[in-house]
Design a protein around this motif. Sequence first.
Motif, mmCIF file in Angstrom:
data_model
loop_
_atom_site.group_PDB
_atom_site.id
_atom_site.type_symbol
_atom_site.label_atom_id
_atom_site.label_comp_id
_atom_site.label_asym_id
_atom_site.label_seq_id
_atom_site.Cartn_x
_atom_site.Cartn_y
_atom_site.Cartn_z
ATOM 1 N N ASP A 191 -14.069 -36.710 106.944
ATOM 2 C CA ASP A 191 -15.618 -35.991 107.290
ATOM 3 C C ASP A 191 -15.236 -35.190 108.647
ATOM 4 O O ASP A 191 -16.106 -34.045 108.644
ATOM 5 C CB ASP A 191 -16.420 -37.238 107.562
ATOM 6 N N ALA A 192 -14.503 -35.759 109.729
ATOM 7 C CA ALA A 192 -14.358 -34.864 110.792
ATOM 8 C C ALA A 192 -13.862 -33.372 110.487
ATOM 9 O O ALA A 192 -14.357 -32.456 110.941
ATOM 10 C CB ALA A 192 -13.701 -35.503 111.766
ATOM 11 N N ILE A 193 -12.771 -33.395 109.478
ATOM 12 C CA ILE A 193 -12.552 -31.962 109.155
ATOM 13 C C ILE A 193 -13.319 -31.286 108.368
ATOM 14 O O ILE A 193 -13.456 -30.193 108.615
ATOM 15 C CB ILE A 193 -10.973 -32.465 108.379
ATOM 16 N N ASN A 194 -13.950 -31.982 107.368
ATOM 17 C CA ASN A 194 -14.869 -31.189 106.565
ATOM 18 C C ASN A 194 -16.090 -30.614 107.435
ATOM 19 O O ASN A 194 -16.694 -29.534 106.918
ATOM 20 C CB ASN A 194 -15.512 -32.214 105.553
ATOM 21 N N ASN A 195 -16.480 -31.443 108.574
ATOM 22 C CA ASN A 195 -17.427 -30.998 109.374
ATOM 23 C C ASN A 195 -17.075 -29.442 110.095
ATOM 24 O O ASN A 195 -18.010 -28.554 110.626
ATOM 25 C CB ASN A 195 -17.978 -31.730 110.480
ATOM 26 N N LEU A 196 -15.744 -29.172 110.154
ATOM 27 C CA LEU A 196 -15.295 -28.006 110.850
ATOM 28 C C LEU A 196 -15.635 -26.640 109.756
ATOM 29 O O LEU A 196 -15.287 -25.581 109.982
ATOM 30 C CB LEU A 196 -13.858 -27.955 111.077
ATOM 31 N N GLY A 197 -15.752 -26.993 108.565
ATOM 32 C CA GLY A 197 -15.934 -26.154 107.428
ATOM 33 C C GLY A 197 -14.630 -25.791 106.604
ATOM 34 O O GLY A 197 -13.736 -26.391 106.677
ATOM 35 N N PHE A 198 -14.685 -24.324 106.020
ATOM 36 C CA PHE A 198 -13.683 -24.112 105.290
ATOM 37 C C PHE A 198 -12.600 -23.212 106.151
ATOM 38 O O PHE A 198 -13.115 -22.589 107.244
ATOM 39 C CB PHE A 198 -14.299 -23.290 104.105
ATOM 40 N N ALA A 199 -11.375 -23.176 105.468
ATOM 41 C CA ALA A 199 -10.357 -22.165 106.011
ATOM 42 C C ALA A 199 -11.097 -20.823 105.628
ATOM 43 O O ALA A 199 -11.822 -20.587 104.702
ATOM 44 C CB ALA A 199 -9.328 -22.321 105.373
ATOM 45 N N ILE A 200 -10.679 -19.684 106.408
ATOM 46 C CA ILE A 200 -11.153 -18.474 106.243
ATOM 47 C C ILE A 200 -10.239 -17.621 106.304
ATOM 48 O O ILE A 200 -9.204 -17.220 107.289
ATOM 49 C CB ILE A 200 -12.188 -18.012 107.427
#
Length: 151
Positions: A39-48
């Motif tokens: 969840d902590a990683i998902n809160n950072l968003g997607f790779a761009i």
Amino acid sequence: MKRITIIYIAILSLLVISCKENAASKINDANLETAKERDAINNLGFAIIEFDNTEYDFGTINEDDIIDGAFKITNAGKVDLIILSAKASCGCTVPEWPKEAIKPGESAELKFSFNSRGKPGVQNKSITLKTNTEKITEVIRIKGTVTPKNK
């Protein structure tokens, strides 16, 4: 009537006895930690994903020439960029993509080789990337003109 009452009491007793266990005691702490990290990683968003160019123009070449080129890929996101696959629109183009994750702020190269044998005329090939970006699919292009060989 007495039978039905006894059956109801027996079923009710079984339900009360079977529900004594606390649901919180069934939670695996290791799974809970894994879920928190995810969840902590998902809160950072997607790779761009960012490209130096999304189109490679090889100009005019002779039939049977092989063109090697590369696209520079940069991860402008906050999580690792992963390229799951790279597929060309034609067997004459062979992509070679980075198999390891590209860390935030880092760059890598997607190399390709285009074989012009049997491909006279204007060429417009694409390479489709499957990634962990928000769009999931990214497309880059290779174009140019192949002069037919004399027969």
